[in-house]
Design a protein around this motif. Sequence first.
Motif, PDB file in Angstrom:
ATOM      1  N   GLY A   1     -28.336 -10.347   5.407  1.00  0.00           N
ATOM      2  CA  GLY A   1     -27.743  -9.421   4.453  1.00  0.00           C
ATOM      3  C   GLY A   1     -26.473  -9.902   3.787  1.00  0.00           C
ATOM      4  O   GLY A   1     -26.174  -9.537   2.648  1.00  0.00           O
ATOM      5  N   LEU A   2     -25.680 -10.734   4.487  1.00  0.00           N
ATOM      6  CA  LEU A   2     -24.432 -11.263   3.919  1.00  0.00           C
ATOM      7  C   LEU A   2     -24.514 -12.776   3.717  1.00  0.00           C
ATOM      8  O   LEU A   2     -23.490 -13.461   3.705  1.00  0.00           O
ATOM      9  N   SER A   3     -25.705 -13.299   3.535  1.00  0.00           N
ATOM     10  CA  SER A   3     -25.879 -14.745   3.403  1.00  0.00           C
ATOM     11  C   SER A   3     -25.228 -15.308   2.145  1.00  0.00           C
ATOM     12  O   SER A   3     -25.012 -16.518   2.043  1.00  0.00           O
ATOM     13  N   PHE A   4     -24.889 -14.421   1.199  1.00  0.00           N
ATOM     14  CA  PHE A   4     -24.221 -14.880  -0.021  1.00  0.00           C
ATOM     15  C   PHE A   4     -22.779 -15.290   0.251  1.00  0.00           C
ATOM     16  O   PHE A   4     -22.144 -15.967  -0.562  1.00  0.00           O
ATOM     17  N   LEU A   5     -22.232 -14.881   1.406  1.00  0.00           N
ATOM     18  CA  LEU A   5     -20.879 -15.292   1.786  1.00  0.00           C
ATOM     19  C   LEU A   5     -20.931 -16.703   2.364  1.00  0.00           C
ATOM     20  O   LEU A   5     -21.603 -16.952   3.354  1.00  0.00           O
ATOM     21  N   GLU A   6     -20.218 -17.625   1.737  1.00  0.00           N
ATOM     22  CA  GLU A   6     -20.155 -19.014   2.199  1.00  0.00           C
ATOM     23  C   GLU A   6     -18.683 -19.398   2.345  1.00  0.00           C
ATOM     24  O   GLU A   6     -18.119 -20.121   1.521  1.00  0.00           O
ATOM     25  N   PRO A   7     -18.038 -18.911   3.404  1.00  0.00           N
ATOM     26  CA  PRO A   7     -16.575 -18.985   3.518  1.00  0.00           C
ATOM     27  C   PRO A   7     -15.989 -20.381   3.621  1.00  0.00           C
ATOM     28  O   PRO A   7     -14.823 -20.593   3.278  1.00  0.00           O
ATOM     29  N   LEU A   8     -16.764 -21.344   4.090  1.00  0.00           N
ATOM     30  CA  LEU A   8     -16.256 -22.710   4.240  1.00  0.00           C
ATOM     31  C   LEU A   8     -16.941 -23.676   3.285  1.00  0.00           C
ATOM     32  O   LEU A   8     -16.974 -24.885   3.522  1.00  0.00           O
ATOM     33  N   GLY A   9     -17.480 -23.156   2.222  1.00  0.00           N
ATOM     34  CA  GLY A   9     -18.158 -24.005   1.251  1.00  0.00           C
ATOM     35  C   GLY A   9     -19.652 -23.775   1.241  1.00  0.00           C
ATOM     36  O   GLY A   9     -20.201 -23.024   2.046  1.00  0.00           O
ATOM     37  N   GLU A  10     -20.315 -24.437   0.324  1.00  0.00           N
ATOM     38  CA  GLU A  10     -21.746 -24.245   0.129  1.00  0.00           C
ATOM     39  C   GLU A  10     -22.532 -24.517   1.412  1.00  0.00           C
ATOM     40  O   GLU A  10     -22.345 -25.536   2.072  1.00  0.00           O
ATOM     41  N   GLY A  11     -23.397 -23.561   1.758  1.00  0.00           N
ATOM     42  CA  GLY A  11     -24.236 -23.705   2.936  1.00  0.00           C
ATOM     43  C   GLY A  11     -23.615 -23.208   4.222  1.00  0.00           C
ATOM     44  O   GLY A  11     -24.294 -23.139   5.255  1.00  0.00           O
ATOM     45  N   SER A  12     -22.335 -22.855   4.216  1.00  0.00           N
ATOM     46  CA  SER A  12     -21.680 -22.360   5.426  1.00  0.00           C
ATOM     47  C   SER A  12     -21.968 -20.878   5.630  1.00  0.00           C
ATOM     48  O   SER A  12     -22.369 -20.172   4.700  1.00  0.00           O
ATOM     49  N   THR A  13     -21.762 -20.420   6.844  1.00  0.00           N
ATOM     50  CA  THR A  13     -22.049 -19.026   7.198  1.00  0.00           C
ATOM     51  C   THR A  13     -20.841 -18.390   7.872  1.00  0.00           C
ATOM     52  O   THR A  13     -19.844 -19.059   8.165  1.00  0.00           O
TER      53      THR A  13
END
Length: 459
Positions: free
Chosen positions: A368-380
């Motif tokens: 549900g929150l996979s659009f959040l990439e807090p440490l850059g592309e591909g991060s969770t």
Amino acid sequence: MVQNAKERSSWSGKWMFILAAAASAVGLGNMWRFPYLAAKYGGGMFILTYVVLVFTFGVSMLLLEIALGRKTGQSVIGAYSSFGKKYSFIGILAAAVPFIITPYYCIIGGWVAKYATSYLVNSPAEIADGGTFFVNFITSPDSSFMFMLLFMVVVFLIVSLGVKGGIEKANLVMMPLLLVAALAIAIYVLTWPGATDGLVYYLLPDFSKFSPELLIGALGQMFYSLSLAMGIMVTYGSYLDKKESLTRSVPWIGGTDLVVSILAGLMIVPAAFIAMGSAEAVAAKSGPSLMFITLPTVFEQMGGIAPVIGFAFFVLVLFAALTSAISLAEACVSIVADGTGWTRRKSLIVTILVVVLAGMFVNLGYNGLSFLEPLGEGSTLLDLFDFISNSVLMPIVALLTVIFVGWIVKPKVIVEEVKRSSRFRLEGVWTIMIKYVSPVLLVIILVAYVGAQFGLFSI
């Protein structure tokens, strides 16, 4: 207000303490990070460096934290504030670590539980499909949450039974089974054709492989693997009787963790070496990729015995995950109880609520929150929690601790506690390690791992 000393939990004896502390140290890092690092950094040379670090820096830090807990009879916040309220901030930072780690550790524990059960109901080929099986599971809006919650139920059920009735009994079953299973699988793997090449690479030191990167890798792995700066060893030390020898107990903890790490490598490195053909190929796979994608592919190539080996391996890893998660949860409960004066029952309920809600939030990072990439592309979100706890808070807490003991309250405070129950022949060496060597090593860990996250270093 703190917990009444009469109500405080305690270990049944020295060996139950050693078993519990060793069980805490033995975790997922032994199973998926140590073998990858050994493959990446020259096998035997990495192991040799790791052994030296465990029995110098590692046992020195273990002794400090356990003695601090035993001296004060408190978990981290109370332990530091007992020397003055102005030092409580160190305890608060330390207390944050298990509350950050426990939720996402239980998520990964749920992944392990899923794979263990999958080898009972799915074919090895279905599990070893190049990663689709794993991705579909962790991104599912229901199955991934169910296994996370299932893992949490087991952890908190054991913790709810108390130190003697729950933690000691669980470790008394899981740790021997873990060691026996690891040894059995390692021996079986070494019977495969071609395993000798992987074994030689893994165990035979090649001194030309030594490098600053190897040292940093071994240093970081040792620091995280021994449950340092997580509040665990201070808490476990606070349950230990004053008569038990610390100098005899601590080497057993470091040694047990070392043995399990080496056995994990004996299971994984030769097997992956056979499947992928070189150490470089093994080293390219780390973390979840090695555990949940690469190894199922290796198991699938075993033919008819693949379901048995796959199930046995993931049950072994599940035991390792549970023993560490139990210690993390216990540290959280103890911190709440000591800090508020609440009963253990009330503290447990509050801890469960916090961990479950945080776990649900972090797990949403895969769906549900996979659009959040807090440490850059591909991060969770899990990557963020892991970075904050492992790469930032833990080295900072450990650095503050050695400065606090080495330069503020002075090493004599810990030395006196150690000498209450045993001779301390290496007092001088330990003092030098805490005052001078450890601060340097901890700064190296902090700079290296934070720098690596932002692309400044490669480790």
